[in-house]
Design a protein around this motif. Structure first.
Motif, PDB file in Angstrom:
ATOM      1  N   ALA A  14      85.211  57.375  47.024  1.00  0.00           N
ATOM      2  CA  ALA A  14      84.153  58.020  47.810  1.00  0.00           C
ATOM      3  C   ALA A  14      82.838  58.033  47.046  1.00  0.00           C
ATOM      4  O   ALA A  14      81.790  57.629  47.573  1.00  0.00           O
ATOM      5  N   SER A  20      83.914  58.189  52.357  1.00  0.00           N
ATOM      6  CA  SER A  20      82.741  58.929  52.829  1.00  0.00           C
ATOM      7  C   SER A  20      81.452  58.588  52.085  1.00  0.00           C
ATOM      8  O   SER A  20      80.375  58.498  52.689  1.00  0.00           O
ATOM      9  N   GLY A  62      84.646  58.781  56.213  1.00  0.00           N
ATOM     10  CA  GLY A  62      84.412  57.382  55.880  1.00  0.00           C
ATOM     11  C   GLY A  62      84.826  56.416  56.964  1.00  0.00           C
ATOM     12  O   GLY A  62      84.176  55.384  57.175  1.00  0.00           O
TER      13      GLY A  62
END
Length: 660
Positions: free
Chosen positions: A384, A392, A484
């Motif tokens: 991430a 994300s 995401g």
């Protein structure tokens, strides 16, 4: 209940939780933990419920007169709601996590009380429409979070607390000065009034802007005001570090966002300033993170770097003018996502510390090789924050990168060429320092942490972590994947939020086109190259037969040690000498005047210590000269100088106001 009562309840529940939890904890700590979890859980449910009425309102406002002199003015619109929701969500998970993390800690009751008070103050900052309310909650938040930082009460914690409190108080006073000047020039007491009034101001509005940005910039860890952050995060317990990084930084970001895009309507000078600071934050935070050996210190510098992406995005909003909506989507996505993946990383560090009571990668390397759940959630958090497609962090970084490319196309010049290079290298730094942690902790083979047998698993503390510690990690991991993989599900709420500040255009960009994916993969490959050829070759030395990471930055120039402290120390000593001279002159003059009155005019009248005039009785009364001598002894130079300084300051302010 109508929405006004719910808004008040959101603000009051943390205070009720702080007082009630403290009293319950005096007798039963287990019940206190449950009580705090229930309070933060109810708070989160109420905040989530408010999305329904908020979707049909432009904003919901509550005003209560006679509080703080100007009334308590609370407002929730969709922009504020983004901050309020993520704060309530993270705080609920952090409270659940704390109930496991703090089992072996001292002063747990005090920790929970100030943890809840910090929540209330943070929500107050986000909900305040009145600038006096905003400043008050901002100051309360600084003091309550200070207690969390010094929780361990060792020397390092107190040093970190001093740095944090000094910067926080200085920042708060500078912010307050900016707010007072804004009120003095415009007569505005609310943020909405400031927006409509500032357009008519001249050059003085830039002085006000700089003061406000400095005040908010301290909390946002904006360069060069970031010096408290790498000390405070490692000092605090991990759940407190998580909210310091994931949420409290956002109070500064929120203030900067309101100043630059709402009040000043994206002024070019302010936008270039924020863009430059954002680039410095990104590069410097990532660069310094690569050298660190304590995991929480690495994550602290990482927070500084990630805040840089947000500041860069806010600056790009102004540079792109009518096209600034795209950059604003990136800002809101990264604000939201950074809170999630950075809190997850601090929670992982906390789990390691609970077992080993150590976070240096030279000592804990190899610990996580056989801890499958911990390894999986770390990989999710790492993907991430490094911007791997499907996670994300990729969304916010990609949108901000697109906005940077658009600004370069619109404006051109060497500035944006350098900005593009800094963006790419800073993103590669993120990959490098996270790879350093992952390889050291989760891939390194160590004789101290071999594959455990069934009997060893039964005895190992890591396999006895309760759901209170694991549920927050799993919830955050799922949120990372959800954001995401389905970013467009969040676009509607963000579009409404952006409409509050005039950037409510629909997002028309492409997030998963081949160019964006290749750009992300290039950054990842570059980061791995930096890890192999810089970190592994230059920062690993053989010491006593063992290969260990070194940190040469400890002897480098330090802004706090080599700049701030000498400057303010010299200012202090200089002012001390000036006021000592003034003090000595005033006392000498007063003594001479006293002797004159005593010898010439009041020969037959004496004055006792309390100033009552009576007939002379030498054994019970003092002359005026003796009283002044006594005052000279009691009021030492520093104390007396404060009075002189206050008088000079008051006269100066009166002079400035008379010529405004």
């Amino acid at each position: 209940m109508d929405y006004k009562e719910l808004i008040l309840l959101i603000l009051l529940l943390p205070t009720i939780g702080a007082a009630g939890g403290f009293l319950i904890g005096l007798n039963d700590e287990k019940k206190r933990d449950i009580f705090n979890i229930i309070i933060t859980g109810i708070n989160f449910i109420i905040v989530s419920y408010l999305f329904i009425p908020l979707s049909s309102h432009t904003g919901m406002e509550v005003f209560i007169p006679n509080i703080m002199g100007v009334g308590l003015d609370l407002k929730i619109d969709m922009l504020r709601y983004v901050f309020i929701w993520i704060t309530s969500f993270i705080w609920f998970l952090a409270t659940v996590y704390s109930s496991q993390y703090l089992i072996n800690y001292i002063n747990r009751n005090r920790y929970y009380a100030f943890f809840m008070l910090t929540l209330g103050a943070t929500l107050g900052v986000f909900m305040s429409e009145n600038i006096i309310n905003l400043s008050t909650f901002f100051e309360i938040m600084s003091f309550t979070s200070y207690v969390l930082i010094i929780h361990d009460q060792d020397r390092y914690a107190h040093d970190a607390g001093i740095s944090y409190l000094a910067m926080a108080i200085a920042g708060s006073f500078i912010l307050l000065m900016g707010l007072f000047l804004a009120y003095d020039y415009t007569g505005a007491i609310t943020l909405a009034q400031l927006k409509s009034s500032f357009q008519s101001l001249g050059p003085e509005k830039y002085i006000i802007a700089v003061l406000m940005l400095i005040g908010f910039g301290v909390k946002a860890s904006a360069f060069p005001l970031h010096v408290w952050l790498p000390k405070a995060h490692p000092a605090a317990p991990s759940p407190a570090s998580a909210v310091l990084s994931g949420i409290l930084i956002k109070t500064g970001i929120f203030g900067i966002l309101m100043v630059s895009t709402f009040i000043f309507t994206s002024d070019l000078k302010i936008s270039y300033l924020l863009t430059t600071i954002g680039l410095i934050n990104m590069f410097l935070g990532g660069f310094l993170a690569m050298f660190q050996r304590n995991i929480k210190t690495i994550f602290a510098y990482s927070s500084m770097s990630q805040a840089g992406y947000i500041l860069l995005g806010i600056g790009l909003v102004g540079l792109l003018k009518y096209e600034g909506s795209t950059a604003m989507y990136g800002v809101l996505f990264h604000i939201f996502n950074h809170a999630i993946f950075k809190v997850l990383l601090f929670f992982i560090a906390g789990l390691i510390y609970m077992v080993l009571h150590e976070l240096s990668i030279n000592i804990i390397r190899g610990f996580g090789k056989h801890t499958k759940v911990l390894k999986i959630v770390f990989i999710i958090a790492m993907c991430a924050i490094t911007g791997v497609p499907g996670f994300s962090g990729y969304i916010g970084k990609t949108i901000i990168h697109h906005s940077l490319s658009e600004a370069a196309h619109m404006n051109g010049g060497i500035y944006f060429t350098i900005a593009e290079i800094v963006f790419t290298i800073s993103s590669a730094f993120t990959v490098a320092y996270l790879t350093k942690v992952f390889v050291s902790v989760f891939l390194h083979e160590s004789d101290d942490y071999k594959e455990p047998t069934i009997q060893e698993k039964v005895k190992s503390p890591i396999y006895h972590m309760s759901l209170r510690a694991l549920i927050p990690l799993i919830a955050l991991s799922l949120m990372i994947l959800l954001t995401g993989l389905f970013p467009y599900k969040f676009m509607g709420a963000f579009q409404t939020a952006m409409g509050k500040i005039g950037y409510g255009l629909k997002f028309n960009g492409h997030l998963f086109d081949i160019h964006s994916i290749l750009s992300s993969l290039f950054t990842i490959v570059l980061g791995l190259i930096i890890y192999i050829f810089f970190i592994r070759r230059l920062l690993v030395k053989e010491i006593a037969g063992e290969k260990e990471y070194i940190n040469p930055t400890n002897s480098w120039f330090s802004i706090e040690r080599d700049f701030y402290k000498p400057i303010f120390k010299n200012i202090y000593h200089g002012l001390f000498k000036v006021f000592h001279f003034i003090d000595h002159g005033l006392i000498t003059g007063a003594e001479n005047a006293g002797n004159f009155f005593n010898n010439i005019l009041l020969k037959e009248v004496k004055m006792d210590f309390y100033g009552e005039y009576q007939e002379a009785r030498a054994d019970e009364h003092k002359t005026i000269a003796e009283i002044i001598g006594y005052v000279k002894l009691v009021f030492n130079s520093m104390v007396y100088s404060l009075y002189i300084f206050a008088i000079i300051l008051a006269l100066t302010l009166l002079f400035i106001m008379s010529y405004k």
